[in-house]
Design a protein around this motif. Structure first.
Motif, PDB file in Angstrom:
ATOM      1  N   ASP A 286       0.842  -1.214   0.000  1.00 37.07           N
ATOM      2  CA  ASP A 286       0.000   0.000   0.000  1.00 37.07           C
ATOM      3  C   ASP A 286       0.871   1.257   0.000  1.00 37.07           C
ATOM      4  O   ASP A 286       0.590   2.230  -0.685  1.00 37.07           O
ATOM      5  CB  ASP A 286      -0.899   0.030   1.251  1.00 37.07           C
ATOM      6  N   PHE A 287       1.932   1.199   0.818  1.00 40.97           N
ATOM      7  CA  PHE A 287       2.798   2.373   0.959  1.00 40.97           C
ATOM      8  C   PHE A 287       3.502   2.691  -0.368  1.00 40.97           C
ATOM      9  O   PHE A 287       3.701   3.847  -0.721  1.00 40.97           O
ATOM     10  CB  PHE A 287       3.828   2.100   2.064  1.00 40.97           C
ATOM     11  N   ASN A 288       3.829   1.625  -1.100  1.00 39.10           N
ATOM     12  CA  ASN A 288       4.542   1.820  -2.372  1.00 39.10           C
ATOM     13  C   ASN A 288       3.607   1.918  -3.576  1.00 39.10           C
ATOM     14  O   ASN A 288       4.063   1.969  -4.715  1.00 39.10           O
ATOM     15  CB  ASN A 288       5.540   0.672  -2.592  1.00 39.10           C
ATOM     16  N   ALA A 289       2.290   1.944  -3.304  1.00 40.39           N
ATOM     17  CA  ALA A 289       1.336   1.926  -4.420  1.00 40.39           C
ATOM     18  C   ALA A 289       1.120   3.309  -5.040  1.00 40.39           C
ATOM     19  O   ALA A 289       0.344   3.460  -5.964  1.00 40.39           O
ATOM     20  CB  ALA A 289      -0.003   1.361  -3.943  1.00 40.39           C
ATOM     21  N   THR A 290       1.757   4.335  -4.484  1.00 42.64           N
ATOM     22  CA  THR A 290       1.556   5.679  -5.035  1.00 42.64           C
ATOM     23  C   THR A 290       2.901   6.396  -5.158  1.00 42.64           C
ATOM     24  O   THR A 290       3.828   6.122  -4.394  1.00 42.64           O
ATOM     25  CB  THR A 290       0.603   6.501  -4.145  1.00 42.64           C
ATOM     26  N   ARG A 305       2.172   6.552  13.670  1.00 40.62           N
ATOM     27  CA  ARG A 305       1.259   6.526  14.830  1.00 40.62           C
ATOM     28  C   ARG A 305       1.136   5.111  15.390  1.00 40.62           C
ATOM     29  O   ARG A 305       0.993   4.908  16.583  1.00 40.62           O
ATOM     30  CB  ARG A 305      -0.120   7.049  14.396  1.00 40.62           C
ATOM     31  N   GLN A 306       1.205   4.109  14.502  1.00 42.23           N
ATOM     32  CA  GLN A 306       1.102   2.708  14.930  1.00 42.23           C
ATOM     33  C   GLN A 306       2.485   2.131  15.271  1.00 42.23           C
ATOM     34  O   GLN A 306       2.594   0.989  15.672  1.00 42.23           O
ATOM     35  CB  GLN A 306       0.434   1.890  13.810  1.00 42.23           C
ATOM     36  N   ARG A 307       3.534   2.963  15.136  1.00 41.55           N
ATOM     37  CA  ARG A 307       4.923   2.559  15.399  1.00 41.55           C
ATOM     38  C   ARG A 307       5.357   1.388  14.514  1.00 41.55           C
ATOM     39  O   ARG A 307       5.927   0.412  15.001  1.00 41.55           O
ATOM     40  CB  ARG A 307       5.114   2.169  16.864  1.00 41.55           C
ATOM     41  N   ILE A 308       5.033   1.471  13.243  1.00 37.47           N
ATOM     42  CA  ILE A 308       5.494   0.446  12.303  1.00 37.47           C
ATOM     43  C   ILE A 308       6.740   0.994  11.616  1.00 37.47           C
ATOM     44  O   ILE A 308       6.711   2.082  11.039  1.00 37.47           O
ATOM     45  CB  ILE A 308       4.391   0.113  11.282  1.00 37.47           C
ATOM     46  N   CYS A 309       7.813   0.242  11.709  1.00 41.37           N
ATOM     47  CA  CYS A 309       9.092   0.724  11.162  1.00 41.37           C
ATOM     48  C   CYS A 309       9.326   0.150   9.766  1.00 41.37           C
ATOM     49  O   CYS A 309       9.390  -1.074   9.610  1.00 41.37           O
ATOM     50  CB  CYS A 309      10.236   0.294  12.071  1.00 41.37           C
ATOM     51  N   LEU A 310       9.420   1.020   8.788  1.00 40.46           N
ATOM     52  CA  LEU A 310       9.843   0.589   7.448  1.00 40.46           C
ATOM     53  C   LEU A 310      11.170   1.281   7.173  1.00 40.46           C
ATOM     54  O   LEU A 310      11.316   2.473   7.443  1.00 40.46           O
ATOM     55  CB  LEU A 310       8.828   1.026   6.388  1.00 40.46           C
ATOM     56  N   ASP A 311      12.115   0.535   6.647  1.00 37.94           N
ATOM     57  CA  ASP A 311      13.392   1.174   6.320  1.00 37.94           C
ATOM     58  C   ASP A 311      13.366   1.561   4.855  1.00 37.94           C
ATOM     59  O   ASP A 311      13.293   0.710   3.975  1.00 37.94           O
ATOM     60  CB  ASP A 311      14.546   0.217   6.612  1.00 37.94           C
ATOM     61  N   LEU A 312      13.380   2.862   4.582  1.00 36.73           N
ATOM     62  CA  LEU A 312      13.235   3.335   3.198  1.00 36.73           C
ATOM     63  C   LEU A 312      14.569   3.411   2.470  1.00 36.73           C
ATOM     64  O   LEU A 312      14.620   3.676   1.280  1.00 36.73           O
ATOM     65  CB  LEU A 312      12.555   4.707   3.189  1.00 36.73           C
TER      66      LEU A 312
END
Length: 909
Positions: A286-290, A305-312
């Protein structure tokens, strides 16, 4: 009937003369009328108006034609009957006249149907009988509407109207269940259902469409029938049904709604559902869909806000994106809110206690300058000024020497030094300098507190340089106190991050039988927080292995063992069925703590789902009676101390709250059950009930709950009273609720001689005024639809520390366990930014949220609103919306940090 009366007479003999005489009040006549009704005598025919009589005669004539042998009349007669039915209007409460008059002839028509040869007329008659079947079949098992519908091959069933379509879908559902039990084919039912769905969707009956597809277990098919106008309402209804569904249907509904949102490019809604599904791959897609820069930033705020860590990674086009994801701008936005509300000036504990309002008899006694009281003041100071970076006790001129830390005893220095982390909450860059000064003090407690402060300050915020791991990662050659503080700090700082580096650091401590049980337990708990809800197998295997270890058996009787089991349980937070493997493993372990561990794991796995079967299961556990043996049976006492039976029941009580939280109906029912448990429960259950009441509605001061807690706070059992006081603090946390503040002031006077209870009153007062009324500890966000696992885990940890004996941990030397609540603390604000992330002041309406699920048209989503300019505070159950259409909000819900985009179609009035 006369004979029956005769038979009945002898039975009345001997009852006294009065009864033999005929009753004078007309009772006998009434009885006769009843008997006549029972015998179903011919009642006089209903008086019909001239118009109705004419309609009745006409319909009877048409029925006669259909039963005669002249087939040429059939078609015209059927058409006439159909048009009469379709054109008849009636009120909602009455059966339409044509159906009423045709009801007596229903059987005649069914016989005619059987005799007719196949052809157009026969199909047309089946079509008519399907409609008449609605009024005729009194028996549930005769589904005539459906039977004749399947015999009449036509698709425009909708021409018969809504009531017919609803009745038909009801019968389809019943028939489907019946055929499943008989193991019969259902293809004709599914085909028929797919012809009903478009009708429902085009007539504002989205709920009916979802219900029938849900009944036939084919909800995924709804995607094929939606358009721009219907998808939003269908998804809203589907998502609101999820708490009422069992596993795996709840999962299927969320996934289907998610796919629909993605299809219609509503990525903010989609990513919220992906978070609820706890599916990291879905979140990333979803994050990469746009490629829309502003929208990606908004999605990053939602994930932050949900404290989900993605390393970009380094090569990201937008350098600001990682900052949005890591919450590094949070202190800046929080202080802009404080400035707007004019609450930047630090407060001192006395501003909160308002001792002058306590009863004059005890006012002087509740504020004695003891080390215990000073420690309470340190906590209150840290909660009240949390996140503001300024206070009058710790960050004072004169530095460490002038600080409040020297007014408490050794064990209090850990918690007092740790208050620095609260004061500098989220502001890591500025906070490191302030805390650094305390790391050079020779006192062991101060050093430990400074280490814990770093972890607290870093809670929920990530920096590229990762200073916290560098500063707290060295655990060798440290005292027990400092090691515990460092491990706890790592758990708080990296809660929910799934950071692999910490496995190497903390796992050996869980498995090492040579270290103190306290260190192993806190290490297990920190790993539980870091990998919360991830079912990380390395950690779960290590903890279970520890239970199996012979050398550990004596150590596992230690009071700290509960935190090791909690660490295991947190790994399966929200995992539902996935927890079963661990439950089976725990059953095989012969150890007193294996039963409490399995209850804890199960309640964590089903947290926030509202699953009724789990609630019933937990109530059964609370219902079991633990046998008491004679006092002189010492061996039994030892066994009882070691056995976890009492903990099992206490955990089950907390579990009721944890499972029911977030689902309003379940919450109401569970609160009612608590009254029974308090009334009839054992002592261990009674101690847990107040905590469970605080856990079920944190930062939501409902009057019925705090009134009940206020009663429990005067209980004969002091442990119950202390837990009730703490629960009042949880209930009102960050709300400044005036009524709870008054009740706590009265309790301060009431308990002025009891140091433990008074300490807890002060803590509750600090929680109530947390962040000067700008923070919340409610684990639900995004319009109360998403449960923050990290926040719920922190709240659960604090309640587990208090559960059966508050004096074992928090009222003893381990008061720093209170800081686990920091994982749940978050500003309850709405901040609006423009696409370049600069503050943007706009007018919003803030009011009570209205449930608009299933309502037709465009209903109002808030009521009793006031217009305010951002940033604004949002209370529990409030919702905000933009005042006009000048901007478009990129978030799906207006709370937290929202990015606004200028509406290209807007024209200034």
């Amino acid at each position: 009937m006369a004979k029956e009366a005769e038979k009945a007479k002898p039975q009345n003999k001997g009852k006294g003369k009065a009864e033999d005489a005929p009753p004078s009040d007309g009772t006998e006549e009434k009885q006769n009328v009843k008997e006549k009704k029972a015998g179903d005598l011919d009642l006089p025919p209903e008086e019909l108006s001239e118009e109705d009589q004419k309609l009745k005669d006409e319909l009877e004539m048409l029925v006669e034609r259909l039963t005669e042998s002249d087939a040429s009349l059939f078609k015209a007669a059927l058409e006439a009957i159909k048009s009469t039915i379709k054109t008849s209007t009636s009120s909602m409460t009455a059966v339409p006249k044509p159906l009423k008059f045709l009801r007596p002839h229903y059987e005649k028509l069914t016989h005619a149907y059987e005799k007719w040869p196949k052809g157009e007329n026969k199909d047309s008659l089946a079509d008519t009988l399907s409609v008449l079947g609605m009024t005729y079949s009194d028996d549930e098992n005769t589904r005539d509407t459906l039977k004749y519908r399947l015999l009449a091959p036509r698709t425009d069933h909708g021409s018969w109207g809504h009531e017919y379509m609803r009745h038909l879908s009801l019968e389809i559902g019943q028939e489907y269940q019946h055929r499943l039990e008989q193991d019969q084919d259902v293809e004709d039912l599914t085909n028929l259902t797919l012809t009903l769905v478009p009708f429902f969707l085009s007539h504002n009956a989205e709920a009916d469409a979802v219900d029938i597809l849900s009944e036939l277990e084919m909800i995924e098919q709804i995607k094929d029938h939606l358009d721009e106008n219907t998808y939003a309402r269908v998804c809203l209804y589907m998502v609101s049904m999820v708490p009422l569904l069992t596993y795996p249907d709840n999962d299927r509904f969320l996934r289907t709604a998610h796919e629909i949102y993605v299809q219609y490019k509503q990525l903010a809604q989609a990513i919220s559902l992906a978070i609820r599904l706890n599916d990291l791959d879905l979140i990333k897609s979803d994050f990469n869909a746009t490629t829309d820069k502003a929208l990606r930033r908004q999605l990053a705020f939602i994930l932050g806000r949900q404290r989900i860590c993605l390393d970009l990674g380094e090569d990201v086009e937008d350098p600001e994106l990682q900052a949005c994801l890591d919450n590094t701008r949070l202190p800046e936005h929080f202080k802009s809110l404080a400035k707007e509300l004019n609450v930047l000036d630090p407060k001192v504990p006395e501003d909160i206690y308002k001792s002058h309002l306590e009863s004059s008899r005890t006012a002087g006694l509740t504020n004695t300058d003891s080390a215990r009281h000073n420690l309470a003041s340190a906590f209150v100071n840290s909660f009240v000024n949390a996140g503001f970076g300024d206070d009058k006790l710790m960050l004072v001129e004169g530095g460490v020497k002038a600080s409040w830390i020297w007014k408490v005893k050794e064990d209090g220095q850990v918690s007092t030094a740790a208050t620095l982390g609260m004061l500098m909450l989220w502001d890591v860059e500025a906070g490191l300098d302030k805390i650094d000064a305390y790391t050079y003090v020779s006192d062991d407690g101060v050093k430990a507190g400074a280490a814990l402060a770093m972890g607290i300050m870093n809670s929920g915020v990530r920096l590229d340089s990762d200073p916290t791991l560098a500063l707290l990662g060295d655990l060798d050659d440290k005292s027990t106190n400092e090691r515990v503080a460092r491990i706890m700090g790592l758990g708080l700082a990296y809660a929910g991050s799934n950071k692999e580096d910490l496995l190497e650091l903390l796992l050996p401590l869980v498995q090492d039988t040579g270290v103190d049980m306290q260190i192993s337990a806190v290490a297990a708990l920190s790993l539980g927080l870091i990998f919360v809800g991830s079912a990380e197998s390395d950690v779960s295997e290590a903890i279970i292995q520890t239970f199996l270890d012979e050398d550990r058996n004596k150590q596992l009787k230690d009071k700290w063992t509960r935190f090791m089991t909690l660490g295991l349980a947190l790994l399966f937070f929200g995992q539902q069925e996935e927890v079963d493997v661990v439950l089976e493993t725990l059953k095989a372990i012969d150890h007193p703590m294996s039963k409490p561990a399995s209850v804890l794991a199960e309640i964590c796995a089903w947290a926030g789902t509202g699953t009724v079967l789990k609630l019933q299961q937990l109530l059964h556990i609370c219902n079991e009676h633990i046998e008491d043996k004679d006092d002189d049976d010492k061996d039994w006492d030892d066994k009882k101390a070691a056995s976890g039976e009492q903990l099992v029941q206490a955990y089950a009580v907390l579990g009721l709250s944890l499972v029911a939280m977030g689902e309003d109906v379940g919450q109401e029912m569970v609160l009612r059950q608590f009254a029974h448990l308090m009334h009839y429960g054992e002592a261990n259950i009674r101690k847990a009930v107040p905590l469970a009441m605080g856990l079920i509605s944190p930062s939501n001061p409902q009057m019925k709950v705090y009134d009940t807690l206020s009663r429990y706070s005067h209980d004969n059992d002091i442990d119950v009273a202390i837990n009730a006081i703490f629960a009042m603090g949880m209930l009102g946390a960050g709300t400044n609720n005036a009524r709870i503040a008054q009740l706590l002031r009265q309790l301060a006077s009431y308990y002025h001689r009891d140091a433990h209870a008074l300490f807890m009153v002060r803590i509750a007062q600090g929680l109530l005024h947390m962040g000067k009324g700008t923070l919340t500890i409610n684990p639900f966000h995004t319009d109360r639809s998403v449960l923050s696992r990290v926040a719920a885990a922190g709240l659960l940890t604090v309640t587990v520390a208090l559960i059966d004996d508050p004096k074992a941990f928090i009222l003893n030397n381990h008061h720093y366990l209170l800081y686990y609540i920091v994982t749940a603390m978050h500003p309850r604000f709405l901040v609006t930014l423009d696409e370049d992330l600069q503050p943007l002041q706009v007018n919003v309406r803030v009011g009570q949220a209205v449930d608009i699920v299933g309502q037709a048209g465009r209903p109002k989503t808030i009521t009793g609103w006031q217009t305010q300019s951002t940033p604004v505070l949002l209370s529990y159950g409030e919702r905000a919306e933009l005042e006009d259409d000048e901007y478009i909000c990129l978030a799906n819900v207006m709370e937290g940090i929202c990015i606004l985009r200028k509406n290209p179609e807007w024209q200034a009035p």
